[in-house]
Scaffold this motif. Sequence first.
Motif, mmCIF file in Angstrom:
data_model
loop_
_atom_site.group_PDB
_atom_site.id
_atom_site.type_symbol
_atom_site.label_atom_id
_atom_site.label_comp_id
_atom_site.label_asym_id
_atom_site.label_seq_id
_atom_site.Cartn_x
_atom_site.Cartn_y
_atom_site.Cartn_z
ATOM 1 N N TRP A 1 4.074 -6.450 4.975
ATOM 2 C CA TRP A 1 3.540 -6.696 3.253
ATOM 3 C C TRP A 1 2.046 -7.285 3.561
ATOM 4 C CZ3 TRP A 1 6.191 -6.439 -0.783
ATOM 5 C CH2 TRP A 1 7.003 -6.001 -0.801
ATOM 6 N N THR A 2 1.329 -6.171 2.654
ATOM 7 C CA THR A 2 -0.181 -6.539 2.352
ATOM 8 C C THR A 2 0.128 -7.951 1.148
ATOM 9 O OG1 THR A 2 0.080 -4.921 0.938
ATOM 10 C CG2 THR A 2 -0.830 -4.909 3.142
ATOM 11 N N ALA A 3 -1.132 -8.746 0.663
ATOM 12 C CA ALA A 3 -0.644 -9.116 0.016
ATOM 13 C C ALA A 3 -2.239 -9.133 -1.510
ATOM 14 C CB ALA A 3 -1.353 -10.471 0.142
ATOM 15 N N GLU A 4 -1.728 -8.617 -2.019
ATOM 16 C CA GLU A 4 -2.631 -7.918 -3.350
ATOM 17 C C GLU A 4 -3.596 -6.488 -2.921
ATOM 18 O OE1 GLU A 4 -1.994 -8.954 -6.459
ATOM 19 O OE2 GLU A 4 -1.284 -10.755 -5.960
ATOM 20 N N GLY A 5 -3.171 -6.197 -2.104
ATOM 21 C CA GLY A 5 -4.086 -4.536 -1.339
ATOM 22 C C GLY A 5 -4.950 -5.509 -0.365
ATOM 23 N N GLU A 6 -4.486 -6.291 0.246
ATOM 24 C CA GLU A 6 -4.942 -6.667 1.640
ATOM 25 C C GLU A 6 -4.089 -6.953 2.604
ATOM 26 O OE1 GLU A 6 -8.082 -9.521 -0.049
ATOM 27 O OE2 GLU A 6 -9.783 -7.863 -0.105
ATOM 28 N N LYS A 7 -4.863 -6.886 3.867
ATOM 29 C CA LYS A 7 -4.388 -7.545 5.185
ATOM 30 C C LYS A 7 -4.222 -9.161 4.941
ATOM 31 C CE LYS A 7 -3.576 -7.177 10.312
ATOM 32 N NZ LYS A 7 -4.579 -6.618 11.659
ATOM 33 N N MET A 8 -2.745 -9.810 4.814
ATOM 34 C CA MET A 8 -2.649 -11.653 4.992
ATOM 35 C C MET A 8 -3.661 -11.687 6.255
ATOM 36 S SD MET A 8 0.956 -11.756 3.805
ATOM 37 C CE MET A 8 2.240 -10.903 2.967
ATOM 38 N N SER A 9 -4.370 -12.706 6.092
ATOM 39 C CA SER A 9 -5.637 -13.440 6.948
ATOM 40 C C SER A 9 -5.602 -14.895 6.484
ATOM 41 C CB SER A 9 -6.907 -12.905 6.874
ATOM 42 O OG SER A 9 -7.594 -13.405 8.059
#
Length: 417
Positions: free
Chosen positions: A63-71
């Motif tokens: 899963w990503t979040a809002e088009g970005e990798k989670m970090s």
Amino acid sequence: ALLNYLTAAGYTSDEGKFAEVWPADVQLMAKDIFVRFHSTLWPAMLMGLDVPLPAHLFAHGFWTAEGEKMSKSKGNVVAPASLAKDIAAMSGAEIDVAVDAIRYYLMREVTFGLDGDFSLNGLISRFNADLANDLGNLLNRTLPLLHRHRQGIVPDPPPSSQNDVLPKMTAQMATEVASYLDKLQFSDALVSIWNVIGAANKYLEEQAPWRLAKDGACASRLDSVLYTVLDTVRTIAIALQPFMPYVAEKIWSQLGIDEPLTSQKWSDVSDWGRLKPGTRTRAPEPIFPRIDAKRGVPASRQTPKEEKEMETISFDEFKRLDLRIGKVVAAERVSGTDKLLKLKVDIGSEERQIVAGIAEWYSPEELVGRKIVMVVNLAPATIRGVESRGMLLAADVDGTAVLLQPDKDVPAGSFVR
């Protein structure tokens, strides 16, 4: 690590247990460890041991979040428990309903096995459209009519010739969902359930029981319409249980059925007419209050700003910190707050009193006797009227404090270098 699958199941230690759970019907893992380890080495090891292979190996996506990798550095990691609290606050729904709404979104939004992108707006849209409008309204429009015009008591079922569309659709749903579940096609299974929900809402619109209730000559027809929709809701509750267990129980409870939902068989989904006439339903209670966009997004869900790079310090500056191992000898809650604990800590040369904001995650009882890492030469401070002479160190994991402690037993007062 791979052998843990077998030993946890009782291999060589509990043959009876092992025979019950192995071979697995489905073994699930992330896609990055699928090919090399679980599709190559793991089957080879099992064949070498003459142990049966799992029936299916399945790799899930990321899963990503809002088009970005989670970090963590971006601050965009989605913590499910926090998200559920925010959805409950935004909608007014119970926290367990919010949890089920998240389960629904994750399984409906993306084909299981593929990568997915989490979107708060997407979750809110699914909550309002699929859950509040479709599923919620189906129950909310039917039960109030039943209580207003039939004292909340389920009427007699209609002759089968009056409406055979919904019984046929529920039977088809039972077959489709069972097949999709066997293939881990959760999104398709939910689409099949929502097709029936949509058809039941359409049936309500066409039959307009609110108008039938105004005409005494249509009493029998009103009974037929109400029963048809309520029995459809019964089948939907059973079908929804694997996906939204709490919501399914809420629906089942409002229907007033005595038999536990957990005792129902899958064949009961397609067995039309199992809702007993004369059943007294419970007072209608909306399960999914709509999320009003005007309420705004909680601060915890707002797009975070990029974290600034931490300033570097010299080694001499670092050496100014007096870090030691301390042993907690006493702990109690600070009066008037649910977040603070007062600790008495042995640091070898003396005992120090410190105040720590960890009461949400640790009880006083579990801290006594524990070794912690502590900053000893921090300037004293008074917190909620309690003097604090030092600070313990903890990791921040998605908003949860995790205490740092030595991996071996060391004397209190040992220096940390």
